[in-house]
Design a protein around this motif. Structure first.
Motif, short mmCIF file in Angstrom:
data_model
loop_
_atom_site.label_atom_id
_atom_site.label_comp_id
_atom_site.label_asym_id
_atom_site.label_seq_id
_atom_site.Cartn_x
_atom_site.Cartn_y
_atom_site.Cartn_z
N CYS A 214 53.75 40.33 41.90
CA CYS A 214 53.87 41.03 40.62
C CYS A 214 52.69 40.61 39.74
O CYS A 214 52.36 39.44 39.65
CB CYS A 214 55.18 40.65 39.94
N SER A 215 52.05 41.59 39.12
CA SER A 215 50.92 41.30 38.24
C SER A 215 51.21 41.67 36.79
O SER A 215 50.32 41.66 35.94
CB SER A 215 49.67 42.05 38.72
N ALA A 216 52.46 42.03 36.50
CA ALA A 216 52.81 42.50 35.15
C ALA A 216 52.73 41.36 34.14
O ALA A 216 53.20 40.25 34.40
CB ALA A 216 54.21 43.09 35.14
N GLU A 217 52.12 41.67 33.02
CA GLU A 217 52.09 40.70 31.91
C GLU A 217 53.48 40.59 31.31
O GLU A 217 54.30 41.50 31.43
CB GLU A 217 51.13 41.20 30.83
N PRO B 107 43.60 49.95 36.68
CA PRO B 107 44.40 48.90 37.31
C PRO B 107 43.64 47.58 37.23
O PRO B 107 42.42 47.56 37.22
CB PRO B 107 44.55 49.37 38.75
N LYS B 108 44.38 46.48 37.17
CA LYS B 108 43.73 45.17 37.03
C LYS B 108 43.06 44.72 38.33
O LYS B 108 41.99 44.13 38.30
CB LYS B 108 44.75 44.12 36.61
N LEU B 109 43.72 44.96 39.46
CA LEU B 109 43.17 44.60 40.78
C LEU B 109 42.66 43.17 40.83
O LEU B 109 41.59 42.89 41.35
CB LEU B 109 42.05 45.58 41.19
N ASN B 110 43.44 42.25 40.29
CA ASN B 110 43.04 40.85 40.20
C ASN B 110 44.02 39.98 40.98
O ASN B 110 45.17 39.83 40.58
CB ASN B 110 42.99 40.42 38.73
N GLN B 111 43.57 39.40 42.07
CA GLN B 111 44.42 38.55 42.91
C GLN B 111 44.95 37.34 42.16
O GLN B 111 46.05 36.87 42.43
CB GLN B 111 43.63 38.06 44.13
N GLU B 112 44.18 36.84 41.22
CA GLU B 112 44.56 35.60 40.52
C GLU B 112 45.75 35.80 39.59
O GLU B 112 46.40 34.84 39.20
CB GLU B 112 43.36 35.06 39.74
N GLU B 113 46.05 37.04 39.23
CA GLU B 113 47.15 37.31 38.30
C GLU B 113 48.47 37.53 39.03
O GLU B 113 49.49 37.81 38.40
CB GLU B 113 46.83 38.53 37.44
N ILE C 117 50.36 49.31 41.44
CA ILE C 117 51.56 49.05 42.25
C ILE C 117 51.18 48.97 43.73
O ILE C 117 51.65 48.09 44.46
CB ILE C 117 52.63 50.13 41.99
N ALA C 118 50.31 49.88 44.17
CA ALA C 118 49.83 49.85 45.56
C ALA C 118 49.08 48.55 45.84
O ALA C 118 49.25 47.94 46.91
CB ALA C 118 48.93 51.06 45.83
N PHE C 119 48.28 48.11 44.90
CA PHE C 119 47.52 46.85 45.04
C PHE C 119 48.48 45.68 45.24
O PHE C 119 48.28 44.83 46.12
CB PHE C 119 46.64 46.64 43.80
N GLU C 120 49.53 45.60 44.42
CA GLU C 120 50.52 44.53 44.54
C GLU C 120 51.18 44.55 45.91
O GLU C 120 51.34 43.51 46.56
CB GLU C 120 51.59 44.67 43.46
N LEU C 121 51.57 45.74 46.34
CA LEU C 121 52.26 45.89 47.62
C LEU C 121 51.37 45.48 48.79
O LEU C 121 51.79 44.73 49.68
CB LEU C 121 52.71 47.34 47.79
N LEU C 122 50.13 45.95 48.78
CA LEU C 122 49.21 45.60 49.87
C LEU C 122 48.93 44.09 49.91
O LEU C 122 48.87 43.49 50.99
CB LEU C 122 47.90 46.37 49.72
N ALA C 123 48.77 43.48 48.75
CA ALA C 123 48.54 42.03 48.70
C ALA C 123 49.76 41.28 49.25
O ALA C 123 49.62 40.26 49.93
CB ALA C 123 48.25 41.59 47.27
N SER C 124 50.95 41.79 48.99
CA SER C 124 52.19 41.14 49.43
C SER C 124 52.34 41.12 50.94
O SER C 124 52.87 40.17 51.51
CB SER C 124 53.40 41.85 48.82
N PHE C 125 51.87 42.18 51.62
CA PHE C 125 52.06 42.30 53.05
C PHE C 125 50.81 41.96 53.86
O PHE C 125 50.79 42.13 55.08
CB PHE C 125 52.54 43.71 53.40
N LYS C 126 49.79 41.46 53.19
CA LYS C 126 48.50 41.23 53.84
C LYS C 126 48.57 40.30 55.04
O LYS C 126 48.02 40.58 56.09
CB LYS C 126 47.49 40.70 52.82
N ASN C 127 49.24 39.18 54.93
CA ASN C 127 49.26 38.19 56.01
C ASN C 127 50.67 37.95 56.55
O ASN C 127 51.01 36.86 56.99
CB ASN C 127 48.66 36.87 55.54
#
Length: 195
Positions: free
Chosen positions: A67-70, A98-104, A172-182
């Protein structure tokens, strides 16, 4: 027809690959692209009375999602767009991105991510979860296609506002893809399978 675990995993992998490609080529002006991204996410997450999501069928609902929501500040005088940033471009003017920031990114439960967490509270105080946004866009019901309650006036004009939905769908797509990456989907799936 009931599909077996390997077939379901292949479908999920294909959906994630399509989502990755659409996200990489994302164009907020392309309604087709925004709708297609939403349809893929809906297929992965949304349960109905007659069909189960891919994650439910594979018994992968225990996996946390990024989740990247503030955090929402209820004292704020402006609306809440938790997944976006507002930027100015000399040629395009003000727009949401979109923020597209892994660190958040931080993990939350799927239920919180999909159904509970509000990611938009507009200038009319209507609130939207990821589920509400994605289902509306995927079903092309037009509810959010021309969302004009972003709360920002451009050049002082009351009738020109920025639609936050395309950029929100991409985040939302960015969050989902990051979640299932590995994730090893076969290992994580609790769906019993006999060879």
């Amino acid at each position: 027809m009931k599909l077996q675990k390997p077939e379901l995993i292949n479908i999920l992998v294909e959906e994630l690959l399509k989502l990755e490609k659409l996200s990489a080529d994302f164009d907020s002006e392309s309604q087709y692209m925004v709708t297609e991204i939403a349809r893929i996410i809906s297929h992965i997450f949304h349960n109905t009375e007659t069909s189960k999501s891919l994650l439910s069928q594979l018994k992968l609902t225990h996996l946390p999602i990024y989740c990247s929501a503030e955090l929402y500040n209820y004292k704020s005088l402006v609306n809440y767009l938790g997944l976006l940033k507002l930027e100015h471009n000399v040629q395009l003017g003000w727009n949401y991105y979109p923020k597209l920031n892994q660190e958040e990114l931080r993990f939350v439960s799927q239920e919180n991510w999909w159904l509970n967490k509000k990611v938009i509270i507009d200038s009319l105080e209507a609130s939207y979860t990821r589920s509400k946004i994605i289902k509306s866009v995927a079903n092309a019901d037009g509810t959010l296609d021309r969302m004009d309650t972003s709360g920002w006036k451009i050049n002082g004009k009351l009738d020109v506002k920025i639609n936050p939905i395309p950029a929100t769908v991409n985040q939302i797509a960015f969050e989902l893809l990051a979640s299932f990456k590995n994730i090893n989907l076969s290992k994580e799936s609790k769906l019993h399978y006999k060879i």
